[in-house]
Design a protein around this motif. Structure first.
Motif, PDB file in Angstrom:
ATOM      1  N   ASN A   1      64.256  44.351 -20.967  1.00 55.56           N
ATOM      2  CA  ASN A   1      63.631  45.658 -20.767  1.00 55.56           C
ATOM      3  C   ASN A   1      63.519  45.985 -19.276  1.00 55.56           C
ATOM      4  OD1 ASN A   1      62.091  48.041 -21.734  1.00 55.56           O
ATOM      5  ND2 ASN A   1      60.404  47.047 -20.666  1.00 55.56           N
ATOM      6  N   GLN A   2      63.186  44.989 -18.452  1.00 54.06           N
ATOM      7  CA  GLN A   2      63.164  45.201 -17.006  1.00 54.06           C
ATOM      8  C   GLN A   2      64.532  45.636 -16.506  1.00 54.06           C
ATOM      9  OE1 GLN A   2      61.673  41.177 -15.966  1.00 54.06           O
ATOM     10  NE2 GLN A   2      60.130  42.225 -14.735  1.00 54.06           N
ATOM     11  N   GLN A   3      65.573  44.959 -16.975  1.00 60.37           N
ATOM     12  CA  GLN A   3      66.924  45.292 -16.526  1.00 60.37           C
ATOM     13  C   GLN A   3      67.322  46.699 -16.970  1.00 60.37           C
ATOM     14  OE1 GLN A   3      66.891  43.041 -14.609  1.00 60.37           O
ATOM     15  NE2 GLN A   3      67.998  41.206 -15.177  1.00 60.37           N
ATOM     16  N   ASP A   4      66.905  47.063 -18.172  1.00 60.29           N
ATOM     17  CA  ASP A   4      67.202  48.404 -18.694  1.00 60.29           C
ATOM     18  C   ASP A   4      66.541  49.475 -17.826  1.00 60.29           C
ATOM     19  OD1 ASP A   4      67.782  50.621 -20.220  1.00 60.29           O
ATOM     20  OD2 ASP A   4      67.104  49.759 -22.101  1.00 60.29           O
ATOM     21  N   MET A   5      65.278  49.250 -17.436  1.00 56.76           N
ATOM     22  CA  MET A   5      64.586  50.204 -16.572  1.00 56.76           C
ATOM     23  C   MET A   5      65.319  50.371 -15.245  1.00 56.76           C
ATOM     24  SD  MET A   5      60.604  49.092 -17.240  1.00 56.76           S
ATOM     25  CE  MET A   5      59.939  50.270 -16.058  1.00 56.76           C
ATOM     26  N   LEU A   6      65.774  49.263 -14.674  1.00 54.03           N
ATOM     27  CA  LEU A   6      66.487  49.323 -13.397  1.00 54.03           C
ATOM     28  C   LEU A   6      67.837  50.021 -13.559  1.00 54.03           C
ATOM     29  CD1 LEU A   6      65.646  45.700 -12.251  1.00 54.03           C
ATOM     30  CD2 LEU A   6      64.757  47.806 -11.224  1.00 54.03           C
ATOM     31  N   TRP A   7      68.506  49.739 -14.670  1.00 54.50           N
ATOM     32  CA  TRP A   7      69.789  50.402 -14.926  1.00 54.50           C
ATOM     33  C   TRP A   7      69.602  51.915 -15.013  1.00 54.50           C
ATOM     34  CZ3 TRP A   7      71.725  53.618 -18.679  1.00 54.50           C
ATOM     35  CH2 TRP A   7      73.109  53.792 -18.717  1.00 54.50           C
ATOM     36  N   ARG A   8      68.566  52.334 -15.732  1.00 50.42           N
ATOM     37  CA  ARG A   8      68.319  53.764 -15.904  1.00 50.42           C
ATOM     38  C   ARG A   8      67.943  54.432 -14.581  1.00 50.42           C
ATOM     39  NH1 ARG A   8      67.997  55.319 -21.292  1.00 50.42           N
ATOM     40  NH2 ARG A   8      67.972  53.567 -22.761  1.00 50.42           N
ATOM     41  N   LEU A   9      67.093  53.787 -13.802  1.00 46.04           N
ATOM     42  CA  LEU A   9      66.739  54.349 -12.492  1.00 46.04           C
ATOM     43  C   LEU A   9      67.982  54.497 -11.618  1.00 46.04           C
ATOM     44  CD1 LEU A   9      63.395  52.508 -11.647  1.00 46.04           C
ATOM     45  CD2 LEU A   9      63.692  54.962 -12.030  1.00 46.04           C
ATOM     46  N   ASN A  10      68.851  53.523 -11.675  1.00 47.30           N
ATOM     47  CA  ASN A  10      70.080  53.586 -10.884  1.00 47.30           C
ATOM     48  C   ASN A  10      70.988  54.721 -11.347  1.00 47.30           C
ATOM     49  OD1 ASN A  10      71.799  52.342  -8.800  1.00 47.30           O
ATOM     50  ND2 ASN A  10      73.156  51.857 -10.515  1.00 47.30           N
ATOM     51  N   GLU A  11      71.004  54.967 -12.646  1.00 49.15           N
ATOM     52  CA  GLU A  11      71.800  56.072 -13.176  1.00 49.15           C
ATOM     53  C   GLU A  11      71.198  57.412 -12.782  1.00 49.15           C
ATOM     54  OE1 GLU A  11      74.747  56.117 -15.401  1.00 49.15           O
ATOM     55  OE2 GLU A  11      74.845  54.237 -14.273  1.00 49.15           O
ATOM     56  N   TRP A  12      69.858  57.515 -12.849  1.00 47.77           N
ATOM     57  CA  TRP A  12      69.182  58.759 -12.512  1.00 47.77           C
ATOM     58  C   TRP A  12      69.262  59.048 -11.013  1.00 47.77           C
ATOM     59  CZ3 TRP A  12      64.632  56.911 -15.954  1.00 47.77           C
ATOM     60  CH2 TRP A  12      64.802  57.400 -17.252  1.00 47.77           C
ATOM     61  N   LYS A  13      68.846  58.096 -10.220  1.00 51.77           N
ATOM     62  CA  LYS A  13      68.778  58.291  -8.772  1.00 51.77           C
ATOM     63  C   LYS A  13      68.631  56.925  -8.100  1.00 51.77           C
ATOM     64  CE  LYS A  13      67.036  62.010  -6.267  1.00 51.77           C
ATOM     65  NZ  LYS A  13      65.960  62.974  -5.966  1.00 51.77           N
ATOM     66  N   PRO A  14      69.697  56.369  -7.528  1.00 56.10           N
ATOM     67  CA  PRO A  14      69.656  55.025  -6.952  1.00 56.10           C
ATOM     68  C   PRO A  14      68.567  54.828  -5.902  1.00 56.10           C
ATOM     69  CG  PRO A  14      71.925  55.753  -7.170  1.00 56.10           C
ATOM     70  CD  PRO A  14      71.056  56.933  -7.505  1.00 56.10           C
ATOM     71  N   GLU A  15      68.222  55.886  -5.181  1.00 52.60           N
ATOM     72  CA  GLU A  15      67.213  55.721  -4.129  1.00 52.60           C
ATOM     73  C   GLU A  15      65.842  55.356  -4.692  1.00 52.60           C
ATOM     74  OE1 GLU A  15      65.400  59.928  -2.911  1.00 52.60           O
ATOM     75  OE2 GLU A  15      67.598  59.927  -2.854  1.00 52.60           O
ATOM     76  N   LEU A  16      65.612  55.650  -5.996  1.00 52.81           N
ATOM     77  CA  LEU A  16      64.332  55.291  -6.604  1.00 52.81           C
ATOM     78  C   LEU A  16      64.160  53.773  -6.695  1.00 52.81           C
ATOM     79  CD1 LEU A  16      64.102  57.879  -9.531  1.00 52.81           C
ATOM     80  CD2 LEU A  16      62.831  57.889  -7.379  1.00 52.81           C
ATOM     81  N   LEU A  17      65.271  53.056  -6.700  1.00 49.67           N
ATOM     82  CA  LEU A  17      65.201  51.602  -6.772  1.00 49.67           C
ATOM     83  C   LEU A  17      64.558  51.008  -5.526  1.00 49.67           C
ATOM     84  CD1 LEU A  17      68.772  50.914  -8.188  1.00 49.67           C
ATOM     85  CD2 LEU A  17      66.625  50.581  -9.411  1.00 49.67           C
ATOM     86  N   HIS A  18      64.626  51.721  -4.428  1.00 44.88           N
ATOM     87  CA  HIS A  18      64.152  51.193  -3.154  1.00 44.88           C
ATOM     88  C   HIS A  18      62.908  51.926  -2.645  1.00 44.88           C
ATOM     89  CE1 HIS A  18      67.978  49.121  -3.219  1.00 44.88           C
ATOM     90  NE2 HIS A  18      68.577  50.286  -3.363  1.00 44.88           N
ATOM     91  N   ARG A  19      62.389  52.818  -3.486  1.00 48.57           N
ATOM     92  CA  ARG A  19      61.206  53.568  -3.102  1.00 48.57           C
ATOM     93  C   ARG A  19      59.997  52.976  -3.810  1.00 48.57           C
ATOM     94  NH1 ARG A  19      61.812  59.753  -4.264  1.00 48.57           N
ATOM     95  NH2 ARG A  19      59.752  59.830  -5.186  1.00 48.57           N
ATOM     96  N   SER A  20      58.963  52.612  -3.062  1.00 48.85           N
ATOM     97  CA  SER A  20      57.769  52.027  -3.659  1.00 48.85           C
ATOM     98  C   SER A  20      56.733  53.097  -3.929  1.00 48.85           C
ATOM     99  CB  SER A  20      57.174  50.966  -2.728  1.00 48.85           C
ATOM    100  OG  SER A  20      58.070  49.898  -2.558  1.00 48.85           O
ATOM    101  N   CYS A  21      55.977  52.902  -4.996  1.00 50.76           N
ATOM    102  CA  CYS A  21      54.896  53.818  -5.333  1.00 50.76           C
ATOM    103  C   CYS A  21      53.600  53.317  -4.705  1.00 50.76           C
ATOM    104  CB  CYS A  21      54.746  53.891  -6.848  1.00 50.76           C
ATOM    105  SG  CYS A  21      53.542  55.111  -7.410  1.00 50.76           S
ATOM    106  N   GLN A  22      52.756  54.240  -4.290  1.00 49.99           N
ATOM    107  CA  GLN A  22      51.453  53.886  -3.721  1.00 49.99           C
ATOM    108  C   GLN A  22      50.386  54.022  -4.801  1.00 49.99           C
ATOM    109  OE1 GLN A  22      51.222  52.699  -0.516  1.00 49.99           O
ATOM    110  NE2 GLN A  22      53.460  52.870  -0.627  1.00 49.99           N
ATOM    111  N   TYR A  23      49.592  52.958  -4.956  1.00 49.54           N
ATOM    112  CA  TYR A  23      48.549  52.947  -5.973  1.00 49.54           C
ATOM    113  C   TYR A  23      47.178  52.941  -5.309  1.00 49.54           C
ATOM    114  CZ  TYR A  23      52.605  51.217  -8.528  1.00 49.54           C
ATOM    115  OH  TYR A  23      53.867  51.067  -9.060  1.00 49.54           O
ATOM    116  N   SER A  24      46.182  53.392  -6.043  1.00 51.26           N
ATOM    117  CA  SER A  24      44.822  53.412  -5.512  1.00 51.26           C
ATOM    118  C   SER A  24      44.146  52.071  -5.768  1.00 51.26           C
ATOM    119  CB  SER A  24      44.014  54.534  -6.172  1.00 51.26           C
ATOM    120  OG  SER A  24      42.657  54.442  -5.798  1.00 51.26           O
ATOM    121  N   ASP A  25      43.381  51.600  -4.782  1.00 52.51           N
ATOM    122  CA  ASP A  25      42.634  50.361  -4.940  1.00 52.51           C
ATOM    123  C   ASP A  25      41.311  50.581  -5.671  1.00 52.51           C
ATOM    124  OD1 ASP A  25      44.424  48.618  -3.671  1.00 52.51           O
ATOM    125  OD2 ASP A  25      43.744  49.296  -1.707  1.00 52.51           O
TER     126      ASP A  25
END
Length: 502
Positions: free
Chosen positions: A318-342
């Motif tokens: 499932n992890q690999q599938d998520m990465l595959w889909r992100l790469n298909e949608w927009k490869p730059e999302l693979l290298h963009r981190s999300c900011q979360y609230s503490d």
């Protein structure tokens, strides 16, 4: 004399050559145990590490604060399985995010490079018990589904209790395939019925869709009664003043929203389930999660091909599938981190803001909800337990749409796919749907599953041979195979040829 000297030199060179070859492979390890230095120096916790080493003939690698500090050593060892032994108060959200990101950096491709699981517990004794439970194979035959309606038909389980958020209770007793439906005018009556069922059935699987971020587990929708809310106290599960007695059966726990004050502390619902509920594998998030792809995607891989994958393998795919889909949608999302609230109280608001910002940038894309869900949740999911625990859904191989086998010969790997005589497209792609997403009033779309395979042994640099008899979209990695856009015919056999290095 000269001949003897030459013979001696040849033998010496051969021995040296063999030694150098052995040295080149000596560092490769199938199983690695990552351990914080503070854990390794604690004699009670060191017993957990030593036991894992004994069971798996594992290599121990230490880090100081974050597992990513061991990346250079992992690049040398190239493990397929990694267990991280850590005290619960040190497993922060950032610890899990860092671990997820590091797991994709051992080699140069976009995918996760090993299967991992965190070994922890309320104390060292509980963590050691978790390790021992993971040695026993398990076939999941019964389930307790709370505030979720995806398994109402009871297809995958012999025994089932399910509480639908609409206020309906379903039961399947295992003697036949009949699923009974119950409605109660009084919530207390509903609560008593489901608790009595759970304590009698001792389910192998608990699936819970959490709402809220306050480390409380309400059994019923909207309840405020303490006797209907599961809490953690001193590592045990309580319903008000009543001890929830679900021990004695090694089980799996899925929680879509297990975030919010449930990390970096011993007193949390996940730790209590691991300690008191005999949970041997726990999948959840370490911050607020609305999309739930980590939960529902793993479940879909696990149950669609019931009996084919262990839980850790399904989680990995499932992890690999998520990465595959992100790469298909927009490869730059693979290298963009999300900011979360503490701040747990602000997590929902932070998620809304992140979603709104993402939506503005991606408004032209109709898959914006799924793109955001995959990107936002890619690094927050955590697997507690031994990644080599052999736990599977009840074998439904008679109902699987296909079977796969592989044969490696020299520099070639032949993948044989046999399609069942009565296969359907729906069964191939996965009939299990998804969880209701309150943010968008849509169902979280896991999407159609590919034909998928987890190689029993790693392949060395596999590539799809250029000339194939079939025109399918094939993705191959050292650990797995995905085939998409495939429209096989019932009863037919197909082959995919891969080139591999020796």
């Amino acid at each position: 004399m000269i001949y003897n000297n030459l013979k001696y030199c040849r033998v010496l060179l051969l021995v040296i050559g063999l030694f150098l070859c052995a040295e080149g492979k000596a560092d490769e390890k199938e199983y690695v145990v990552l351990v914080g230095k503070s854990v390794q120096s604690d004699q009670s916790w060191k017993k957990v590490v030593d036991r894992l080493v004994e069971i798996h003939q594992a290599q121990v690698v230490e880090y100081d604060e974050f597992a990513s500090e061991a990346l250079s050593r992992l690049k040398e060892l190239l493990p397929r399985y990694v267990a991280i032994v850590e005290k619960p108060e040190r497993i922060s959200r950032q610890f899990v995010v860092d671990l997820n990101q590091m797991s994709r950096k051992v080699d140069e491709d976009i995918y996760c490079d090993f299967l991992w699981g965190i070994i922890t517990g309320y104390d060292a004794e509980a963590a050691l018990a978790l390790v021992e439970r993971g040695r026993e194979s398990k076939e999941v035959r019964s389930a307790w589904c709370l505030r979720n309606d995806d398994f109402r038909d009871g297809k995958y389980f012999e025994t089932m209790g399910l509480y639908d958020p609409k206020g309906v209770w379903y039961e399947k007793n295992g003697e036949n395939d009949t699923v009974s439906r119950y409605t109660f005018k009084d919530q207390s009556a509903m609560s008593k019925r489901m608790l009595a069922w759970a304590e009698a059935a001792q389910p192998d699987l608990v699936v819970y869709q959490v709402e809220g971020v306050d480390n409380r587990m309400p059994l019923l929708q909207g309840t405020e009664k303490e006797e209907e809310i599961v809490l953690s106290r001193e590592g045990k599960l309580w319903l008000g003043n009543r001890h929830l007695k679900l021990g004695g059966q090694y089980r799996v726990y899925f929680a879509q929203m297990s975030g919010g004050q449930t990390h970096a502390t011993r007193e949390s619902i996940p730790i209590a389930w691991l300690n008191d509920g005999d949970v041997t594998a726990f999948i959840g998030s370490t911050t607020f999660s609305f999309h739930g792809r980590g939960t529902w995607g793993t479940l879909k891989y696990w149950v669609t091909d019931a009996g084919r994958f262990t839980l850790a393998e399904a989680y990995f795919l499932n992890q690999q599938d998520m990465l595959w889909r992100l790469n298909e949608w927009k490869p730059e999302l693979l290298h963009r981190s999300c900011q979360y609230s503490d701040d747990p109280v602000k997590m929902i608001g932070a998620c809304y803001r992140a979603y709104n910002d993402f939506q503005k940038k991606e408004k032209e894309n109709p898959e914006v909800v799924d793109k955001f869900g995959h990107w936002y949740e890619r690094d927050i999911w955590v697997y507690y337990g031994d990644p080599l625990w052999d736990v599977r859904v009840k074998d439904l191989s008679h109902d699987q749409p296909y079977t796969i086998s592989t044969r490696v010969k020299g520099e070639k790997c032949i993948v044989t796919i046999k399609i069942s005589a009565d296969y359907t497209w729906e069964r191939l792609c996965g009939e299990f749907c998804a969880s209701y997403d309150w943010m968008t009033s849509l169902h979280c779309a896991v999407g159609d599953l590919p034909i998928c395979y987890f190689f029993p042994r790693r392949l060395k640099n596999p590539r799809v041979r250029s000339r194939q008899k079939i025109d399918w979209n094939i993705t191959v990695n050292k650990d797995f195979l995905f085939i998409r856009d495939a429209y096989p015919e019932a009863g037919k056999t197909y082959q995919v040829v891969l080139d591999v290095d020796k």
